[in-house]
Design a protein around this motif. Structure first.
Motif, PDB file in Angstrom:
ATOM      1  N   ASN A 160       0.828  -1.207   0.000  1.00 47.66           N
ATOM      2  CA  ASN A 160       0.000   0.000   0.000  1.00 47.66           C
ATOM      3  C   ASN A 160       0.860   1.254   0.000  1.00 47.66           C
ATOM      4  O   ASN A 160       0.580   2.203  -0.736  1.00 47.66           O
ATOM      5  N   TYR A 164       0.320   3.911  -2.973  1.00 50.58           N
ATOM      6  CA  TYR A 164      -0.256   5.237  -2.762  1.00 50.58           C
ATOM      7  C   TYR A 164       0.822   6.317  -2.611  1.00 50.58           C
ATOM      8  O   TYR A 164       0.587   7.359  -2.026  1.00 50.58           O
ATOM      9  N   ASP A 188       5.101   6.223   4.703  1.00 47.27           N
ATOM     10  CA  ASP A 188       5.275   6.701   3.322  1.00 47.27           C
ATOM     11  C   ASP A 188       5.057   8.210   3.260  1.00 47.27           C
ATOM     12  O   ASP A 188       4.595   8.825   4.227  1.00 47.27           O
ATOM     13  N   VAL A 201     -10.642   2.638   6.587  1.00 48.67           N
ATOM     14  CA  VAL A 201      -9.791   1.905   5.639  1.00 48.67           C
ATOM     15  C   VAL A 201      -9.566   0.452   6.058  1.00 48.67           C
ATOM     16  O   VAL A 201      -9.207  -0.379   5.233  1.00 48.67           O
ATOM     17  N   TYR A 206     -13.444  -1.397   1.777  1.00 46.69           N
ATOM     18  CA  TYR A 206     -13.465   0.063   1.810  1.00 46.69           C
ATOM     19  C   TYR A 206     -12.277   0.637   1.049  1.00 46.69           C
ATOM     20  O   TYR A 206     -11.138   0.262   1.281  1.00 46.69           O
ATOM     21  N   ARG A 207     -12.575   1.535   0.131  1.00 42.11           N
ATOM     22  CA  ARG A 207     -11.524   2.231  -0.604  1.00 42.11           C
ATOM     23  C   ARG A 207     -11.834   3.707  -0.610  1.00 42.11           C
ATOM     24  O   ARG A 207     -12.966   4.098  -0.878  1.00 42.11           O
ATOM     25  N   VAL A 208     -10.840   4.524  -0.323  1.00 40.80           N
ATOM     26  CA  VAL A 208     -11.086   5.960  -0.209  1.00 40.80           C
ATOM     27  C   VAL A 208     -11.537   6.517  -1.544  1.00 40.80           C
ATOM     28  O   VAL A 208     -12.523   7.233  -1.630  1.00 40.80           O
ATOM     29  N   SER A 213      -8.219   3.730  -6.619  1.00 39.66           N
ATOM     30  CA  SER A 213      -7.879   2.431  -6.052  1.00 39.66           C
ATOM     31  C   SER A 213      -8.014   1.326  -7.083  1.00 39.66           C
ATOM     32  O   SER A 213      -7.243   0.388  -7.103  1.00 39.66           O
ATOM     33  N   GLY A 218      -6.323  -2.944  -6.540  1.00 43.91           N
ATOM     34  CA  GLY A 218      -6.634  -3.416  -5.189  1.00 43.91           C
ATOM     35  C   GLY A 218      -8.057  -3.932  -5.074  1.00 43.91           C
ATOM     36  O   GLY A 218      -8.882  -3.742  -5.953  1.00 43.91           O
ATOM     37  N   SER A 219      -8.328  -4.608  -3.971  1.00 43.84           N
ATOM     38  CA  SER A 219      -9.652  -5.156  -3.746  1.00 43.84           C
ATOM     39  C   SER A 219     -10.310  -4.509  -2.540  1.00 43.84           C
ATOM     40  O   SER A 219     -11.480  -4.732  -2.282  1.00 43.84           O
ATOM     41  N   GLY A 220      -9.570  -3.715  -1.793  1.00 47.86           N
ATOM     42  CA  GLY A 220     -10.119  -3.142  -0.573  1.00 47.86           C
ATOM     43  C   GLY A 220     -10.108  -4.125   0.587  1.00 47.86           C
ATOM     44  O   GLY A 220     -10.678  -3.867   1.640  1.00 47.86           O
ATOM     45  N   LEU A 223      -6.170  -4.219   3.958  1.00 47.99           N
ATOM     46  CA  LEU A 223      -6.033  -3.753   5.341  1.00 47.99           C
ATOM     47  C   LEU A 223      -6.915  -4.537   6.308  1.00 47.99           C
ATOM     48  O   LEU A 223      -6.589  -4.641   7.486  1.00 47.99           O
TER      49      LEU A 223
HETATM   50  P1  ADP Z   1      -6.733  -1.705  -1.588  1.00 46.19           P
HETATM   51  O1  ADP Z   1      -6.639  -3.089  -2.157  1.00 46.19           O
HETATM   52  O2  ADP Z   1      -7.769  -0.845  -2.224  1.00 46.19           O
HETATM   53  O3  ADP Z   1      -5.401  -1.025  -1.449  1.00 46.19           O
HETATM   54  P2  ADP Z   1      -6.711  -1.850   1.327  1.00 46.19           P
HETATM   55  O4  ADP Z   1      -7.654  -2.515   2.275  1.00 46.19           O
HETATM   56  O5  ADP Z   1      -5.300  -2.300   1.367  1.00 46.19           O
HETATM   57  O6  ADP Z   1      -7.321  -2.005  -0.116  1.00 46.19           O
HETATM   58  O7  ADP Z   1      -6.779  -0.298   1.600  1.00 46.19           O
HETATM   59  C1  ADP Z   1      -8.034   0.341   1.659  1.00 46.19           C
HETATM   60  C2  ADP Z   1      -7.925   1.774   1.196  1.00 46.19           C
HETATM   61  O8  ADP Z   1      -7.154   2.535   2.128  1.00 46.19           O
HETATM   62  C3  ADP Z   1      -7.202   1.945  -0.134  1.00 46.19           C
HETATM   63  O9  ADP Z   1      -8.061   1.764  -1.235  1.00 46.19           O
HETATM   64  C4  ADP Z   1      -6.701   3.383  -0.027  1.00 46.19           C
HETATM   65  O10 ADP Z   1      -7.729   4.277  -0.358  1.00 46.19           O
HETATM   66  C5  ADP Z   1      -6.408   3.542   1.456  1.00 46.19           C
HETATM   67  N1  ADP Z   1      -4.974   3.320   1.782  1.00 46.19           N
HETATM   68  C6  ADP Z   1      -4.399   2.194   2.251  1.00 46.19           C
HETATM   69  N2  ADP Z   1      -3.076   2.350   2.484  1.00 46.19           N
HETATM   70  C7  ADP Z   1      -2.800   3.635   2.136  1.00 46.19           C
HETATM   71  C8  ADP Z   1      -1.595   4.439   2.159  1.00 46.19           C
HETATM   72  N3  ADP Z   1      -0.408   3.958   2.569  1.00 46.19           N
HETATM   73  N4  ADP Z   1      -1.701   5.731   1.744  1.00 46.19           N
HETATM   74  C9  ADP Z   1      -2.897   6.248   1.340  1.00 46.19           C
HETATM   75  N5  ADP Z   1      -4.049   5.535   1.294  1.00 46.19           N
HETATM   76  C10 ADP Z   1      -4.019   4.259   1.688  1.00 46.19           C
END
Ligand code: ADP
Length: 270
Positions: A160, A164, A188, A201, A206-208, A213, A218-220, A223
């Motif tokens: 991630n 990002y 980061d 997140v 959930y994806r911002v 994304s 990604g699949s959300g 995390l």
């Molecule tokens: P994804 O597969 O979409 O990355 P995650 O569950 O890993 O799914 O993360 C969920 C969301 O959190 C991401 O879609 C992104 O919007 C946000 N996110 C995760 N890690 C970061 C990061 N290091 N910097 C900024 N946004 C992040």
């Protein structure tokens, strides 16, 4: 027909998930919402690429005389099926995590080694983006747990951080110990996360920013896999972030034993 069969299978998978979730006390408050959302989410997440695959297969068939179009459709088929495979394996991972009994928690793990392995797995992606990953892992900390799952958890945070961040950025990964816990930090200088999204997140799917994304493939679920792994190991995961400046995710885990440094010799001289 085929679509119905998929629907039925997805619903069954969803039900199993909900049952596994039901004993997760920390999620009790959101449980109702989770129940409702989960099946809708997983159906949507799987149906979109499945629909694309069958449409593309049809298009491929009709474009048989035009090599350029065939190639284009074949490329997109590959992308969609990779995505499908990715989501499927994450869903399986998550369900395995929620079936707590299936977890190994008896291995004595070297945290520095786990973190170094996760960094290594991300080297190619980091190099492709011109991002330098700095690793400081000399804690000698040991925790009890499941090695493969812990590597996945740390891997997801680093992946991630890379996904990002913009090209040429920097990512720092560190391991530190205090009295009874070890902390793994992944920092980061990327896009950051708005305060209102920082808790969310960790939720499944959930994806911002859906559009952005999706481009990262990604699949959300990444995390939520981190959160469940860490919680199942008796720890927690947190995020500090400032939009536009970057994010730091930290995993805190209880130590299996005190850090391996000899006790200070007692100073008996008065
Ligand atoms: P994804 O597969 O979409 O990355 P995650 O569950 O890993 O799914 O993360 C969920 C969301 O959190 C991401 O879609 C992104 O919007 C946000 N996110 C995760 N890690 C970061 C990061 N290091 N910097 C900024 N946004 C992040």
């Amino acid at each position: 027909d085929a679509t119905m069969q998929v629907d039925v299978r997805v619903a069954r998978l969803g039900t199993r998930f909900v049952l596994l979730l039901a004993d997760d006390r920390t999620e009790a408050r959101r449980l109702d919402e989770v129940r409702r959302d989960f099946i809708a989410n997983i159906s949507h997440e799987l149906k979109t690429p499945i629909a694309s695959v069958s449409l593309l297969a049809e298009a491929l068939d009709q474009a048989a005389d035009e090599p350029e179009r065939v190639r284009r459709f074949a490329d997109r088929l590959a992308v969609e099926s990779t995505r499908l495979g990715h989501i499927t394996s994450e869903v399986i991972e998550l369900s395995r995590l929620q079936a707590r009994d299936a977890l190994r928690r008896d291995e004595l793990l070297d945290v520095d080694r786990i973190v170094a392995a996760a960094v290594d797995q991300n080297r190619v992606v980091a190099a492709a983006k011109g991002i330098e990953v700095r690793l400081r892992a000399k804690s000698k900390a040991k925790v009890y747990g499941d090695e493969a799952l812990m590597v996945v958890a740390v891997h997801n945070l680093i992946a991630n951080a890379l996904a990002y961040s913009s090209e040429g950025g920097r990512v720092g990964v560190g391991v530190t110990v205090d009295d009874d816990a070890v902390e793994i930090a992944v920092a980061d200088q990327g896009i950051g996360i708005a305060p209102e999204d920082q808790d969310r997140v960790f939720e499944r799917f959930y994806r911002v920013d859906q559009a952005r994304s999706r481009n990262t493939g990604g699949s959300g679920l990444g995390l939520s896999i981190v959160k469940h792994t860490v919680q199942n190991h008796g720890g927690d995961v947190r995020v500090w972030s400032q939009p536009g400046r970057g994010s730091t995710f930290t995993i805190r885990l209880p130590l299996a034993e005190p850090p391996v440094s000899p006790p200070e010799p007692e100073d008996t001289a008065a």
